[in-house]
Design a protein around this motif. Structure first.
Motif, PDB file in Angstrom:
ATOM      1  N   MET A   1      56.902   1.306 -34.074  1.00 35.41           N
ATOM      2  CA  MET A   1      57.502   2.633 -33.693  1.00 35.41           C
ATOM      3  C   MET A   1      57.907   3.252 -35.113  1.00 35.41           C
ATOM      4  SD  MET A   1      61.444   3.115 -31.858  1.00 35.41           S
ATOM      5  CE  MET A   1      62.416   2.654 -33.264  1.00 35.41           C
ATOM      6  N   GLY A   2      57.978   2.277 -36.148  1.00 36.22           N
ATOM      7  CA  GLY A   2      58.341   2.781 -37.593  1.00 36.22           C
ATOM      8  C   GLY A   2      57.249   3.648 -37.950  1.00 36.22           C
ATOM      9  N   GLY A   3      55.917   3.497 -37.434  1.00 28.11           N
ATOM     10  CA  GLY A   3      54.707   4.473 -37.828  1.00 28.11           C
ATOM     11  C   GLY A   3      55.031   5.740 -37.033  1.00 28.11           C
ATOM     12  N   ARG A   4      55.505   5.771 -35.756  1.00 30.09           N
ATOM     13  CA  ARG A   4      55.904   6.813 -35.058  1.00 30.09           C
ATOM     14  C   ARG A   4      56.883   7.687 -35.773  1.00 30.09           C
ATOM     15  NH1 ARG A   4      54.609   2.434 -31.534  1.00 30.09           N
ATOM     16  NH2 ARG A   4      53.274   3.045 -29.716  1.00 30.09           N
ATOM     17  N   ILE A   5      58.006   7.016 -36.226  1.00 32.36           N
ATOM     18  CA  ILE A   5      59.007   7.704 -37.122  1.00 32.36           C
ATOM     19  C   ILE A   5      58.338   8.436 -38.169  1.00 32.36           C
ATOM     20  CG2 ILE A   5      61.164   7.540 -38.383  1.00 32.36           C
ATOM     21  CD1 ILE A   5      61.804   5.200 -36.315  1.00 32.36           C
ATOM     22  N   ALA A   6      57.593   7.758 -38.814  1.00 34.13           N
ATOM     23  CA  ALA A   6      56.933   8.114 -40.093  1.00 34.13           C
ATOM     24  C   ALA A   6      56.088   9.396 -40.012  1.00 34.13           C
ATOM     25  CB  ALA A   6      55.945   7.158 -40.911  1.00 34.13           C
ATOM     26  N   GLN A   7      55.388   9.438 -38.747  1.00 42.50           N
ATOM     27  CA  GLN A   7      54.443  10.593 -38.470  1.00 42.50           C
ATOM     28  C   GLN A   7      55.539  11.843 -38.525  1.00 42.50           C
ATOM     29  OE1 GLN A   7      52.697   9.818 -34.652  1.00 42.50           O
ATOM     30  NE2 GLN A   7      52.130   7.705 -35.307  1.00 42.50           N
ATOM     31  N   TRP A   8      56.558  11.668 -37.850  1.00 48.10           N
ATOM     32  CA  TRP A   8      57.486  13.022 -37.786  1.00 48.10           C
ATOM     33  C   TRP A   8      58.016  13.284 -39.263  1.00 48.10           C
ATOM     34  CZ3 TRP A   8      56.998  16.141 -34.305  1.00 48.10           C
ATOM     35  CH2 TRP A   8      56.751  15.911 -33.103  1.00 48.10           C
ATOM     36  N   LEU A   9      58.208  12.086 -40.147  1.00 45.24           N
ATOM     37  CA  LEU A   9      58.820  12.677 -41.428  1.00 45.24           C
ATOM     38  C   LEU A   9      57.798  13.184 -42.143  1.00 45.24           C
ATOM     39  CD1 LEU A   9      60.896  11.966 -43.328  1.00 45.24           C
ATOM     40  CD2 LEU A   9      60.023   9.647 -44.127  1.00 45.24           C
ATOM     41  N   ALA A  10      56.530  13.103 -41.894  1.00 46.81           N
ATOM     42  CA  ALA A  10      55.318  13.677 -42.651  1.00 46.81           C
ATOM     43  C   ALA A  10      55.296  14.926 -41.980  1.00 46.81           C
ATOM     44  CB  ALA A  10      54.147  12.825 -42.710  1.00 46.81           C
ATOM     45  N   ILE A  11      55.349  15.262 -40.967  1.00 46.06           N
ATOM     46  CA  ILE A  11      55.411  16.454 -40.219  1.00 46.06           C
ATOM     47  C   ILE A  11      56.269  17.417 -40.464  1.00 46.06           C
ATOM     48  CG2 ILE A  11      55.390  17.769 -37.842  1.00 46.06           C
ATOM     49  CD1 ILE A  11      53.861  15.291 -36.940  1.00 46.06           C
TER      50      ILE A  11
ATOM     51  N   ASP B   1      72.394  10.736 -28.467  1.00 48.29           N
ATOM     52  CA  ASP B   1      71.187  11.655 -28.123  1.00 48.29           C
ATOM     53  C   ASP B   1      70.095  11.589 -29.445  1.00 48.29           C
ATOM     54  OD1 ASP B   1      72.721  12.990 -30.105  1.00 48.29           O
ATOM     55  OD2 ASP B   1      73.057  14.887 -28.973  1.00 48.29           O
ATOM     56  N   ARG B   2      70.572  10.934 -30.348  1.00 52.66           N
ATOM     57  CA  ARG B   2      69.805  10.797 -31.928  1.00 52.66           C
ATOM     58  C   ARG B   2      68.941   9.647 -31.663  1.00 52.66           C
ATOM     59  NH1 ARG B   2      69.684  15.200 -34.833  1.00 52.66           N
ATOM     60  NH2 ARG B   2      69.299  13.741 -36.862  1.00 52.66           N
ATOM     61  N   TYR B   3      68.414   9.356 -30.505  1.00 56.06           N
ATOM     62  CA  TYR B   3      67.502   7.968 -30.339  1.00 56.06           C
ATOM     63  C   TYR B   3      66.244   8.579 -29.777  1.00 56.06           C
ATOM     64  CZ  TYR B   3      71.164   4.362 -31.354  1.00 56.06           C
ATOM     65  OH  TYR B   3      72.058   3.503 -32.019  1.00 56.06           O
ATOM     66  N   THR B   4      65.627   9.395 -30.743  1.00 59.10           N
ATOM     67  CA  THR B   4      64.276  10.002 -30.633  1.00 59.10           C
ATOM     68  C   THR B   4      63.475   9.609 -31.791  1.00 59.10           C
ATOM     69  OG1 THR B   4      64.532  12.178 -31.504  1.00 59.10           O
ATOM     70  CG2 THR B   4      65.044  11.728 -29.133  1.00 59.10           C
ATOM     71  N   THR B   5      62.161   9.543 -31.921  1.00 54.93           N
ATOM     72  CA  THR B   5      61.495   9.274 -32.987  1.00 54.93           C
ATOM     73  C   THR B   5      61.611  10.354 -34.083  1.00 54.93           C
ATOM     74  OG1 THR B   5      59.206   9.991 -31.745  1.00 54.93           O
ATOM     75  CG2 THR B   5      59.829   7.725 -32.192  1.00 54.93           C
ATOM     76  N   ARG B   6      61.967  11.583 -33.461  1.00 55.40           N
ATOM     77  CA  ARG B   6      62.147  12.855 -34.489  1.00 55.40           C
ATOM     78  C   ARG B   6      63.331  12.617 -34.983  1.00 55.40           C
ATOM     79  NH1 ARG B   6      59.366  18.657 -33.054  1.00 55.40           N
ATOM     80  NH2 ARG B   6      59.119  19.029 -35.149  1.00 55.40           N
ATOM     81  N   SER B   7      64.227  12.353 -34.393  1.00 56.30           N
ATOM     82  CA  SER B   7      65.542  12.056 -34.814  1.00 56.30           C
ATOM     83  C   SER B   7      65.885  11.074 -36.091  1.00 56.30           C
ATOM     84  CB  SER B   7      66.861  12.051 -33.910  1.00 56.30           C
ATOM     85  OG  SER B   7      66.895  13.297 -33.147  1.00 56.30           O
ATOM     86  N   LEU B   8      65.067  10.063 -35.379  1.00 60.78           N
ATOM     87  CA  LEU B   8      65.167   8.797 -36.504  1.00 60.78           C
ATOM     88  C   LEU B   8      64.464   9.247 -37.694  1.00 60.78           C
ATOM     89  CD1 LEU B   8      64.524   6.025 -33.772  1.00 60.78           C
ATOM     90  CD2 LEU B   8      66.481   6.484 -35.014  1.00 60.78           C
ATOM     91  N   ALA B   9      63.491   9.995 -37.680  1.00 57.14           N
ATOM     92  CA  ALA B   9      63.109  10.589 -38.920  1.00 57.14           C
ATOM     93  C   ALA B   9      63.724  11.474 -39.956  1.00 57.14           C
ATOM     94  CB  ALA B   9      61.625  11.438 -38.612  1.00 57.14           C
TER      95      ALA B   9
ATOM     96  N   GLN C   1      56.938  17.489 -47.894  1.00 56.15           N
ATOM     97  CA  GLN C   1      57.028  17.442 -49.314  1.00 56.15           C
ATOM     98  C   GLN C   1      57.786  16.217 -49.972  1.00 56.15           C
ATOM     99  OE1 GLN C   1      58.927  19.012 -47.236  1.00 56.15           O
ATOM    100  NE2 GLN C   1      61.006  18.617 -47.902  1.00 56.15           N
ATOM    101  N   ARG C   2      58.259  15.458 -48.835  1.00 53.24           N
ATOM    102  CA  ARG C   2      58.933  14.122 -49.058  1.00 53.24           C
ATOM    103  C   ARG C   2      57.902  12.998 -48.985  1.00 53.24           C
ATOM    104  NH1 ARG C   2      65.169  14.055 -48.174  1.00 53.24           N
ATOM    105  NH2 ARG C   2      64.841  13.036 -49.986  1.00 53.24           N
ATOM    106  N   VAL C   3      56.731  13.221 -48.374  1.00 55.27           N
ATOM    107  CA  VAL C   3      55.854  12.110 -48.335  1.00 55.27           C
ATOM    108  C   VAL C   3      54.802  12.076 -49.021  1.00 55.27           C
ATOM    109  CG1 VAL C   3      54.504  10.730 -46.466  1.00 55.27           C
ATOM    110  CG2 VAL C   3      56.628  12.063 -45.850  1.00 55.27           C
ATOM    111  N   ARG C   4      54.568  11.145 -50.134  1.00 56.04           N
ATOM    112  CA  ARG C   4      53.392  11.320 -50.895  1.00 56.04           C
ATOM    113  C   ARG C   4      51.978  10.776 -50.347  1.00 56.04           C
ATOM    114  NH1 ARG C   4      56.157   8.734 -56.648  1.00 56.04           N
ATOM    115  NH2 ARG C   4      58.040  10.209 -56.422  1.00 56.04           N
ATOM    116  N   ALA C   5      52.056   9.434 -49.821  1.00 61.62           N
ATOM    117  CA  ALA C   5      50.910   8.970 -49.086  1.00 61.62           C
ATOM    118  C   ALA C   5      51.817   8.101 -47.870  1.00 61.62           C
ATOM    119  CB  ALA C   5      50.364   7.793 -49.998  1.00 61.62           C
ATOM    120  N   LEU C   6      50.963   8.192 -47.005  1.00 59.76           N
ATOM    121  CA  LEU C   6      51.372   7.582 -45.620  1.00 59.76           C
ATOM    122  C   LEU C   6      50.624   6.448 -45.122  1.00 59.76           C
ATOM    123  CD1 LEU C   6      53.489   8.211 -43.099  1.00 59.76           C
ATOM    124  CD2 LEU C   6      51.524   9.756 -42.213  1.00 59.76           C
TER     125      LEU C   6
END
Length: 258
Positions: free
Chosen positions: A96-106, A66-74, A110-115
């Motif tokens: 897909m890494g860009g999709r994951i990166a979107q959730w990481l930034a959302i 159940d952890r195979y979603t882009t949000r969980s992968l973030a 505080q962990r994403v300096r530049a995207l």
């Protein structure tokens, strides 16, 4: 090789090279960290490059289904940053890494300096989805059918090892199917306006897997974004367009000076 523990205890293999500000590379669907190849090497001349294998890929364990979603992968990506001792980093995601990166930034602003988002999308977009032929090639997993969708043929002929490594990630059919579903079910359109990080969107004008309109729409949603259309480029511009490395350096340097 190092190991980070994901929130569910999955073991995520990661590595680092170079010095300078940390730059996290997030690979695409069912693609291992080795697939960054010459791009990672070039970026490591200027940054501390951190890359990792997604769960179910390469040297990482499968973890919970159940952890195979882009949000969980973030959340997995955030765990890698923690294991690397990086409170924050520049983040570069492809497909897909860009999709994951979107959730990481959302979810972890505080962990994403530049995207940096390359060849990606905020989710399904009517009228801007892959052609039937492109989707059939993607589902087939046949490198010979996929290569023309990703890479300039001249570049591919000159870099056969990079192409081979990119398309030959070790993964089970179980994991590949979950990666495919995670990418297809991604939907962050309604949340992209909350991205605070300065964002560089790189997109091939001839991308058959993620048509350019996806990047145009993302640019409209992400307030602090810059869109660069790359003429003639397909889906693999993060590898076959080395000029993008200089653009990324310039973008990060300019934003750091603000």
């Amino acid at each position: 090789m190092n190991i980070a523990l994901a929130p569910d205890g999955a073991a995520l293999a990661w590595t680092e090279q170079g010095r300078g500000e940390p730059l996290l590379l997030i690979a695409g669907q069912a693609t291992a960290m080795d697939g960054w190849g010459p791009t990672a090497e070039a970026l490591a001349e200027h940054f501390r490059v951190i890359r990792f294998d997604h769960r179910g890929i390469g040297r990482s364990s499968d973890g919970a289904a159940d952890r195979y979603t882009t949000r969980s992968l973030a959340a997995d990506a955030a765990a890698v940053l923690t294991a690397a001792g990086a409170e924050s980093a520049h983040v570069y995601g492809h497909s897909m890494g860009g999709r994951i990166a979107q959730w990481l930034a959302i979810d972890h602003p505080q962990r994403v300096r530049a995207l940096v988002l390359a060849a990606t999308s905020g989710g399904k977009l009517a009228g801007a989805e892959p052609s039937r032929d492109a989707m059939e090639a993607l589902v087939s997993g046949d490198a010979d059918r996929l290569a023309p969708l990703f890479f300039d043929p001249v570049w591919a002929a000159a870099h056969p090892d990079a192409v081979r490594v990119f398309f030959n990630s070790r993964a089970s059919a179980w994991a590949k199917s979950r990666h495919f579903r995670a990418s297809r079910e991604h939907d962050a359109w309604s949340r992209l306006a909350s991205v605070q990080s300065p964002t560089l969107i790189l997109h091939g004008a001839e991308d058959p897997l993620t048509p350019l309109e996806n990047a145009v729409r993302m640019h409209g949603h992400i307030r602090r974004s810059t869109l660069v259309r790359v003429p003639g480029a397909g889906h693999g511009l993060h590898l076959d367009r080395p000029e993008t490395i200089q653009w990324i350096r310039q973008f990060i340097t300019a934003r750091a000076a603000l």
